[in-house]
Design a protein around this motif. Structure first.
Motif, PDB file in Angstrom:
ATOM      1  N   VAL A  64       0.825  -1.201   0.000  1.00  0.00           N
ATOM      2  CA  VAL A  64       0.000   0.000   0.000  1.00  0.00           C
ATOM      3  C   VAL A  64       0.859   1.250   0.000  1.00  0.00           C
ATOM      4  O   VAL A  64       0.493   2.300  -0.526  1.00  0.00           O
ATOM      5  N   GLU A  65       2.087   1.154   0.581  1.00  0.00           N
ATOM      6  CA  GLU A  65       2.991   2.299   0.559  1.00  0.00           C
ATOM      7  C   GLU A  65       3.515   2.561  -0.849  1.00  0.00           C
ATOM      8  O   GLU A  65       3.842   3.685  -1.211  1.00  0.00           O
ATOM      9  N   GLU A  66       3.612   1.471  -1.641  1.00  0.00           N
ATOM     10  CA  GLU A  66       4.082   1.615  -3.036  1.00  0.00           C
ATOM     11  C   GLU A  66       2.918   1.795  -4.007  1.00  0.00           C
ATOM     12  O   GLU A  66       3.108   1.762  -5.235  1.00  0.00           O
ATOM     13  N   ASN A  67       1.696   1.914  -3.445  1.00  0.00           N
ATOM     14  CA  ASN A  67       0.492   2.059  -4.265  1.00  0.00           C
ATOM     15  C   ASN A  67       0.279   0.862  -5.180  1.00  0.00           C
ATOM     16  O   ASN A  67      -0.334   0.968  -6.245  1.00  0.00           O
ATOM     17  N   ALA A  68       0.776  -0.313  -4.734  1.00  0.00           N
ATOM     18  CA  ALA A  68       0.557  -1.525  -5.525  1.00  0.00           C
ATOM     19  C   ALA A  68      -0.854  -2.047  -5.315  1.00  0.00           C
ATOM     20  O   ALA A  68      -1.396  -2.759  -6.167  1.00  0.00           O
ATOM     21  N   ILE A  69      -1.414  -1.751  -4.103  1.00  0.00           N
ATOM     22  CA  ILE A  69      -2.813  -2.080  -3.832  1.00  0.00           C
ATOM     23  C   ILE A  69      -3.507  -0.837  -3.289  1.00  0.00           C
ATOM     24  O   ILE A  69      -2.842   0.119  -2.848  1.00  0.00           O
TER      25      ILE A  69
END
Length: 388
Positions: free
Chosen positions: A124-129
């Protein structure tokens, strides 16, 4: 013939003369006496009492099941925590195992939910989800943890229920008769009574005194007419129904500050050591309460008193030197002397010997110098009935 008639007339004349003579005077009866004087005597109050245990515990079923075994002997002393009964534990044991399995499953689910959260956190920090997916995983983890806590509480409850299948004594004391037998169904909702345990060493003895008498006693103490001991304790002694005395004294430890509206009495209670278990709960006894000392009491020797159904009587020497009866109201007996509550006054001369020869109006001669009696103030007391 004339001589015979003259002789008969002379005899009749002499007989008539002799019958008119006064009877001989009655000889005075020698007696010994004492002079009534005031002295300090115990203030003894006699009341019926009932023996009570200091503690009573009702042993009741805390789970529902079938009684499997009785583990104690009726009428014996038991210690706190000692097993008394065993209830069939198999059903509760199965329930415990089922709850334990549910806890294991819930713990696995919670562990998996926490692992998902840990995997989603860097994504979520990498905006992957999306943030929404992470929040859903976090909520699922928290729900799984709450489910684990709930089932763990259920497991603890099941453990307690399983432990209650062994019924233990809540207090130390003497266990009574078993109220259930092996094979009986006991119920937790109904709280089936299984037995009772009573602590009878020491014991209480409860009795009731008229409120007016308690008020009179308090006023007498406040006025200095009655002196308590140096510790302000009130001693109590007991007499069994067969007239024998309980050898160990007790002391008042409770006095109610309210009056029973139905009986108009005040409740009192004394505590007694009972090392030999001679005092049994529910037993009725006679209590003698030593409520201090009366400073101006009157006493007479036991041998001077004749007991009747109406009370007691004594012989006194009246102003003409003759015996006269006096009805007296008796209290307790102190070292062979009756405490006289009414009927005598200071200075009365009471006859203490040759009572069987006396009748009212018989003259007496005092064979001794009248003396008073000074009984010990703290002697054991005996009721008028007990002396008969």
């Amino acid at each position: 013939m004339k001589q015979i008639l003259a002789g008969l007339a002379a005899c009749l004349f002499l007989s008539a003369c002799s019958s008119g003579e006064a009877p001989p005077e009655q000889q005075p009866v020698p007696v010994r006496t004492i002079t009534v004087s005031s002295t300090a005597v115990p203030n003894v109050i006699e009341l019926p009492g009932r023996v009570e245990p200091v503690r009573v515990a009702e042993v009741r079923a805390r789970v529902t099941g079938i009684v499997q075994e009785q583990l104690y002997e009726e009428g014996t002393d038991v210690s706190a925590g000692q097993p008394l009964f065993r209830i069939d534990p198999r059903e509760l044991r199965a329930s415990y195992a089922q709850t334990e399995a549910s806890l294991a499953r819930a713990s696995a689910t919670a562990a998996n939910a926490r692992a998902v959260v840990e995997r989603y956190r860097p994504l979520v920090e990498e905006n992957a989800i999306s943030r929404q997916e992470y929040d859903a995983a976090l909520a699922a983890s928290r729900e799984a943890d709450a489910n684990v806590a709930q089932i763990r509480a259920q497991l603890e409850s099941s453990s307690l229920q399983l432990g209650y299948t062994t019924v233990r004594a809540p207090i130390a004391g003497r266990a009574g008769r078993a109220q259930v037998t092996e094979g009986a169904l006991v119920s937790q909702p109904e709280g089936t009574l299984m037995t009772r345990i009573e602590q009878i060493s020491p014991v209480y003895v409860s009795f009731a005194q008229a409120a007016s008498e308690v008020l009179r006693l308090r006023r007498a103490i406040a006025a200095g007419e009655i002196d308590l001991d140096e510790n302000d304790r009130v001693e109590v002694r007991l007499t069994f129904s067969d007239g024998t005395e309980y050898p160990v004294p007790g002391y008042i430890d409770f006095l109610a500050f309210s009056v029973d509206q139905a009986t108009g009495t005040v409740e009192l209670r004394a505590e007694f050591p009972n090392p030999q278990r001679l005092l049994l709960p529910g037993e009725f006894v006679r209590a003698k309460i030593y409520a201090g000392e009366l400073q101006n009491g009157l006493t007479v020797p036991q041998r001077a008193v004749s007991l009747t159904e109406q009370g007691g009587t004594v012989f006194v020497v009246d102003g003409e030197g003759k015996a006269a009866t006096r009805t007296v109201q008796l209290g307790a007996m102190v070292e062979g002397n009756w405490i006289v509550e009414n009927g005598l006054r200071v200075g009365d001369t009471v006859i203490v010997s040759n009572l069987q020869k006396l009748r009212p109006g018989v003259p007496v001669t005092i064979a001794n110098t009248p003396t008073g009696r000074q009984p010990a103030a703290k002697a054991k007391a005996q009721s008028p009935r007990g002396a008969q």
